[in-house]
Scaffold this motif. Structure first.
Motif, short mmCIF file in Angstrom:
data_model
loop_
_atom_site.label_atom_id
_atom_site.label_comp_id
_atom_site.label_asym_id
_atom_site.label_seq_id
_atom_site.Cartn_x
_atom_site.Cartn_y
_atom_site.Cartn_z
N VAL A 138 -6.65 12.28 -8.43
CA VAL A 138 -5.78 11.32 -8.16
C VAL A 138 -4.78 10.86 -7.39
CG1 VAL A 138 -4.10 10.37 -9.89
CG2 VAL A 138 -5.45 11.53 -11.33
N LEU A 139 -4.63 12.12 -6.63
CA LEU A 139 -4.27 11.93 -5.45
C LEU A 139 -4.54 10.75 -4.24
CD1 LEU A 139 -1.81 12.41 -3.87
CD2 LEU A 139 -2.40 14.72 -3.46
N SER A 140 -6.53 11.78 -3.94
CA SER A 140 -7.10 11.11 -3.28
C SER A 140 -7.45 9.73 -4.12
CB SER A 140 -8.05 12.20 -3.48
OG SER A 140 -9.61 11.36 -2.59
N LEU A 141 -8.18 9.24 -4.98
CA LEU A 141 -7.90 7.89 -5.59
C LEU A 141 -6.57 7.01 -4.86
CD1 LEU A 141 -9.71 8.88 -8.53
CD2 LEU A 141 -10.47 7.81 -6.18
N LEU A 142 -5.41 7.29 -5.63
CA LEU A 142 -4.30 7.21 -4.70
C LEU A 142 -4.12 7.10 -3.52
CD1 LEU A 142 -1.51 8.19 -7.96
CD2 LEU A 142 -2.51 5.77 -7.52
N GLY A 143 -4.30 7.73 -2.78
CA GLY A 143 -3.91 8.17 -1.32
C GLY A 143 -5.07 6.77 -0.80
N ASN A 144 -6.12 6.74 -0.96
CA ASN A 144 -7.04 5.60 -0.82
C ASN A 144 -6.61 4.41 -0.85
OD1 ASN A 144 -9.05 7.77 0.53
ND2 ASN A 144 -10.15 7.89 -1.50
N ALA A 145 -6.20 3.93 -2.28
CA ALA A 145 -5.69 2.62 -3.12
C ALA A 145 -4.56 2.40 -1.63
CB ALA A 145 -5.25 3.03 -3.96
N ALA A 146 -4.09 3.65 -1.45
CA ALA A 146 -2.52 3.02 -0.38
C ALA A 146 -2.80 2.57 0.92
CB ALA A 146 -1.35 4.18 -0.08
N ASP A 147 -4.30 2.91 1.54
CA ASP A 147 -4.72 2.73 2.76
C ASP A 147 -5.66 1.80 2.83
OD1 ASP A 147 -3.83 4.95 4.05
OD2 ASP A 147 -5.58 6.69 3.19
N ALA A 148 -5.93 0.95 1.32
CA ALA A 148 -6.60 -0.11 1.66
C ALA A 148 -5.76 -1.25 1.30
CB ALA A 148 -7.74 0.04 0.51
N VAL A 149 -4.23 -1.18 0.52
CA VAL A 149 -3.97 -1.66 0.72
C VAL A 149 -2.62 -2.93 1.97
CG1 VAL A 149 -3.94 -2.40 -1.63
CG2 VAL A 149 -1.67 -1.19 -0.86
N GLN A 150 -3.05 -1.75 3.02
CA GLN A 150 -1.74 -1.66 4.67
C GLN A 150 -1.84 -2.86 5.27
OE1 GLN A 150 -2.73 1.47 6.66
NE2 GLN A 150 -1.67 2.90 5.92
N ARG A 151 -2.55 -4.01 5.00
CA ARG A 151 -2.83 -5.08 5.90
C ARG A 151 -3.05 -6.03 4.71
NH1 ARG A 151 -5.05 -1.11 9.17
NH2 ARG A 151 -4.46 -0.58 10.65
N VAL A 152 -2.67 -6.30 3.54
CA VAL A 152 -2.50 -7.91 2.53
C VAL A 152 -1.54 -7.59 2.71
CG1 VAL A 152 -5.15 -6.58 1.45
CG2 VAL A 152 -3.21 -5.90 0.27
N PRO A 153 -1.03 -9.09 2.09
CA PRO A 153 -0.27 -9.71 1.02
C PRO A 153 0.68 -9.08 0.14
CG PRO A 153 -1.60 -11.59 1.30
CD PRO A 153 -1.85 -10.12 2.29
#
Length: 405
Positions: A302-317
């Protein structure tokens, strides 16, 4: 003289047959030959020696060869087993081969050279099987060490955030403790002034001192103390939650009943410094059946998936991550959805393979998702990735439930 590489046990109630076996293998320096005319005695020898190959006659007085080999399989499950049998017994021998009791059978009477070739082939099969198992165990150990290394590396990457969380909780805690110390000191001072006034029967001077002490302690005393206690309690709760998150992530446990929602809560707590700053986190957690698993490993997923998701949304409004749990029948499901830029079609087919990553060079070893897959599959579950709407990504983990609720 070097130690023999293999141990061969030959069992036959006819001494002449045993003597022939001895003549065939006495010149084989890498084979230690053990022989017995009694199945009972042979079992005792199998318990004492680490036997690699057993050859036995089918028709013996104490028990049949197949009965003997069934007992040998219990004592030395890795030993290969060969049956000497006459032609009428071949159907029984073939059935035993299909059931995994026999490596093969040899028709009687047997030829010395044919027996030597059969034994050599059997021992080579045993050697290859042992080498295969050794390499599998070595690979398993190496992989477990790699998982643990990645596990602790992830915790190391979280350390700055954890330090931030600790400071966020400790700073108001210490400030409120200082305020509470002053307030309690004034109450104690008023109590001491009251005690002196009583002792001196409220003389004018003591009454004035008591009045002064009470006035210093009185303004908003109740509200101030209540606020301080509430702030301390809130900080303590935050520290306790953080400690639980770290503990659930680092503990070494055996598989046991586990609520996947707890993995979500622990992972969110460990990542709260990232999810709270600029990312909107939506939690839609249902009451789900327990799963039998190693809780820290599922928390790592879960931590890995959430961390990846946090990385993926860094540059979106309006960056948003949604984590959902649900169940259907005997399956528990976890979804982590983000509104990021989506998956690269060139990467999606090998996303769960080792050393595959969409992150910039140096931002990771590309092992996170591959380890997630291994962890989930080792618990009998599945993990999949797919597009979410016109953009964004959804990762879905399913695990078998212990019992539906």
């Amino acid at each position: 003289m070097p130690e023999p590489s293999y141990r061969l046990l030959v069992v036959d109630d006819e001494p002449l047959a045993l003597n022939l076996a001895k003549r065939v293998f006495e010149s084989e320096s890498d084979i230690a030959l053990h022989s017995a005319t009694s199945a009972v005695r042979a079992l005792e020898m199998a318990m004492i020696h680490d036997i690699d190959l057993v050859i036995t006659d089918q028709r013996m007085p104490e028990m049949t060869g197949l009965q003997f080999l069934a007992r040998v399989r219990e004592v030395r499950p890795r030993a290969l087993r060969v049956l000497l049998t006459a032609f009428p017994d071949t159907s029984v021998a073939l059935k035993a081969i299909n059931e995994g009791l026999l490596y093969r059978f040899i028709l009687k009477p047997w030829e010395p050279e044919g027996m030597r070739v059969t034994v050599r082939r059997a021992l080579e099969t045993k050697r290859l099987s042992d080498e295969h198992d050794r390499l599998v165990n070595q690979l398993k150990t190496s992989y477990e060490e790699l998982v643990q290394s990645e596990h602790m590396a992830a915790l190391g990457r979280l350390s700055s955030g954890i330090g931030h969380e600790l400071k966020t909780a400790v700073d108001p805690l210490m400030a409120r403790l200082g305020t509470l110390e002053v307030e309690v000191g004034r109450v104690l001072e008023a109590g001491q002034a009251a005690s002196r006034a009583v002792q001196k029967e409220f003389e004018g001077e003591e009454k004035a001192r008591l009045k002064e002490a009470v006035l210093r302690a009185s303004p908003d005393l109740a509200g101030g103390v209540e606020d301080s206690i509430a702030a301390i309690r809130a900080a303590g709760t935050q520290l306790e939650a953080l400690a639980r998150g770290i503990q659930s992530y680092t503990a070494a446990v055996e598989p046991e009943p586990f609520d996947i929602n707890q993995a979500v809560l622990s992972a969110v707590q460990l990542l709260s410094h990232r999810l709270r700053e600029s990312i909107r986190l939506e939690r839609k957690l249902e009451a789900v059946p327990l799963v039998r698993c190693r809780g820290p490993e599922i928390t790592q997923v879960v931590l890995s998936l959430l961390g990846n998701a946090a990385d993926a949304v860094q540059r979106v409004p309006e960056p948003t991550i949604e984590v959902r749990t649900s169940h259907q029948g005997s399956t528990v499901r976890l979804d982590v959805v983000d509104n990021g830029t989506g998956l690269d079609p060139g990467v999606v087919q090998r996303l769960f393979k080792p050393f595959t990553s969409e992150k910039p060079a140096g931002a990771g070893r590309g092992l996170g998702l591959s380890m997630c897959k291994s962890i989930v599959e080792s618990h009998g579950g599945t993990i999949e990735a797919g597009a979410e709407g016109t953009r964004g990504t959804r990762f879905t983990v399913t695990l078998p439930a212990i019992a539906a609720i």
